[in-house]
Enzyme design. Structure first.
Site, mmCIF file in Angstrom:
data_model
loop_
_atom_site.group_PDB
_atom_site.id
_atom_site.type_symbol
_atom_site.label_atom_id
_atom_site.label_comp_id
_atom_site.label_asym_id
_atom_site.label_seq_id
_atom_site.Cartn_x
_atom_site.Cartn_y
_atom_site.Cartn_z
ATOM 1 N N ASP A 1 -25.797 -5.351 14.969
ATOM 2 C CA ASP A 1 -24.900 -4.535 15.616
ATOM 3 C C ASP A 1 -24.366 -3.607 13.943
ATOM 4 O O ASP A 1 -24.817 -3.065 13.572
ATOM 5 C CB ASP A 1 -23.937 -4.241 15.818
ATOM 6 C CG ASP A 1 -22.732 -5.037 15.931
ATOM 7 O OD1 ASP A 1 -23.513 -6.338 15.766
ATOM 8 O OD2 ASP A 1 -21.259 -4.798 15.726
ATOM 9 N N ASP B 1 -8.101 0.876 18.070
ATOM 10 C CA ASP B 1 -7.571 2.425 18.095
ATOM 11 C C ASP B 1 -8.210 3.582 17.307
ATOM 12 O O ASP B 1 -8.539 4.431 17.298
ATOM 13 C CB ASP B 1 -6.376 2.850 17.869
ATOM 14 C CG ASP B 1 -6.256 1.405 16.166
ATOM 15 O OD1 ASP B 1 -7.103 2.153 15.335
ATOM 16 O OD2 ASP B 1 -4.899 1.789 15.388
#
Length: 526
Positions: A275, A140
């Site tokens: 990452d 979200d």
């Protein structure tokens, strides 16, 4: 009002100006091709509230108390008001997660709201927890107070420990509730939403280069590499194969130096995916991190890292090398020569051995090199694991050891043992034997005990952000009490100093925290 509008930065926007952007402006989850970023607006905070501001960083930016207390600052750092002359964006990158290629990842809950210059320094301001982006996948895009407190405090703590890191400018509540399953056990609960405003010269990661290379987009791989060298490694010169090799070599050096610092203070990152590896060698992305309390090579703070323990304390330098191999693979299309890349990668192990040994010597107050040091340090490593021994307390207490009183050595470090009753005759003998050797080794040094103590105390911190301390601050904050956040922030600004007013935090992890969620192990849940 104009200077405050941009947080006193001269807006530059080099990243979005010089690198390709996503032509699609709608904010929906997708694969983004041939682009380094997507423009995206932060989600508005319903009822923003400023909880804390890093005075050290705000002073660096030239922000006054009046600037910070004004409503404009709060609106900027919670996404409710944009910086002028700047368009917010999320970065596009991929990465290897737990050793496997994960494809496109990107800024799923981070939005860069501005890039600017102050003096001779470049700053990018990023909001973590400011809403969905095209890279949010199933998330979200929000963050909870729990994880935001941990990131805010740890970013600043690491900076004051002298460890390369991203910084945190502010911690704010959004006024929203966020649904999270903290243990991934199918029992999600609503938590307080929060935003950390993060600051770094750049948030570029290994994964930015990997994604272009994996997709065969060599043109944009070159553009990204040239951009990174131009702004962050300008001393390497104009783009060329020689420059790209030198670039990779310096990234290797910076990465290794940061990992050595982690080992020095007992910090375990917890999620060393590519990452989460900064191209500038910064510590980035504070998720399920932790400080080694019980000295244990195999400890990892991340529940997701079980049972393999890929990111355990003793394996961090190996993972750093593995990640550098992935970066080397990504950069290979620009270099097209294996030999120089292999030489750099092969030099990593020898460089680690040399730097690690030097670091360990400094922790013991040894400045000269001696052929017996490897054996002395190896034996110390062994006795530290004979019974549960607190790493931070051990090294700090060791600074008070007198080289002329080896028989008192064990008494000097007694407070570092979690269960003193486990110190049987055999363990005591091994410790006493080690202290005799350490005593003899110290006699070969020029420094007197008091001089050595000062140097050791400048290497071994007295105060670190233990997980149980962060959890206490979280528990209090969730009840509306933010006093511990401020107390820890102040204390961690001077981690090497005695600070008698904070003496109670120079202590072993309490028993109640040994198995408590948030104290012993953490998930990636944010």
């Amino acid at each position: 009002m104009a200077p405050m509008k941009n947080l006193n930065l001269n807006i530059d926007n080099s990243f979005t100006r010089e690198l390709p952007g996503d032509p699609i402006l709608e904010n929906y989850i997708r694969q983004v091709q041939q682009a380094s970023y997507s423009f995206v607006e932060p989600q508005k905070s319903k009822a923003p509230k400023l909880l804390h501001v890093s005075k050290d960083l705000s002073d660096q930016l030239g922000l006054s108390e009046k600037d910070i207390q004004g409503g404009q600052f709060l609106n900027i750092v919670t996404g409710n008001e944009p910086l002028s002359q700047s368009k917010p964006y999320a970065m596009n990158y991929g990465g290897h997660q737990f050793g496997n290629w994960a494809g496109q990842l990107g800024d799923g809950r981070a939005i860069n709201i501005g890039e600017g210059i102050k003096g001779d320094k470049r700053y990018v301001l990023q909001l973590k927890g400011a809403g969905k982006t095209p890279y949010s996948r199933r998330g979200d895009g929000r963050a909870v107070l729990r994880s935001s407190i941990r990131e805010y405090l740890c970013s600043e703590a690491m900076f004051h420990l002298g460890i390369p890191t991203t910084r945190a400018l502010s911690l704010s509540l959004t006024g929203d509730k966020v649904l999270r399953d903290i243990l991934y056990d199918g029992n999600p609960e609503y938590e307080l939403g929060a935003i950390v405003s993060r600051v770094a010269p750049s948030f570029i990661r290994f994964g930015n280069f990997e994604l272009y290379s994996q997709r065969g987009d060599i043109e944009n791989l070159k553009r990204l590499t040239d951009y990174t060298i131009k702004y962050f490694y300008p001393h390497l010169g104009a783009p060329s194969k020689t420059t790209y090799i030198a670039f990779f070599k310096e990234v290797m050096r910076r990465t290794l130096d940061t990992i050595i610092h982690w080992q020095r203070v007992g910090f375990v990152h917890g999620v060393l995916n590519t990452d989460n590896m900064s191209i500038l060698g910064l510590t980035i992305d504070y998720g399920p991190y932790g400080w080694l309390e019980v000295y244990d090579h195999n400890w990892t703070p991340n529940t997701t890292d079980l049972p393999q323990k890929r990111y355990r304390f003793a394996n961090q330098h190996n993972v750093g090398l593995w990640n550098l191999y992935q970066l080397a693979n990504a950069l290979y299309p620009l270099i097209e020569e294996l030999e120089p890349i292999e030489e750099i990668l092969e030099s990593y192990e020898s460089a680690f051995t040399t730097k690690y040994l030097k670091m360990l010597r400094s922790k013991l107050g040894l400045e000269k090199e001696h052929p017996d040091d490897v054996e002395l340090l190896s034996e110390l490593d062994q006795v530290l694991t004979l019974t549960e021994t607190d790493m931070t307390l051990f090294y700090r207490k060791l600074s008070t050891f007198s080289k002329n009183k080896p028989k008192q050595g064990l008494d000097t470090i007694m407070d570092a043992f979690y269960v003193k009753e486990e110190l049987n005759h055999e363990i005591k003998q091994k410790w006493n034997a080690w202290f005799v050797k350490y005593s003899e080794r110290l006699k070969l040094e020029d420094a007197a005990d008091e001089q050595r103590k000062i140097k050791m105390n400048n290497t071994n911190p007295k105060y670190v952000l233990r997980n149980y301390m962060a959890q206490l601050a979280i528990d209090a904050a969730e009840q509306g009490d933010y006093g511990l956040i401020d107390q820890f922030y102040i204390m961690l600004q001077n981690p090497y100093k005695e600070q008698p007013q904070f003496e109670k935090w120079f202590a072993k992890r309490p028993q109640w925290a040994a198995d408590k969620v948030g104290c012993s192990m953490l998930s990636c849940s944010s």
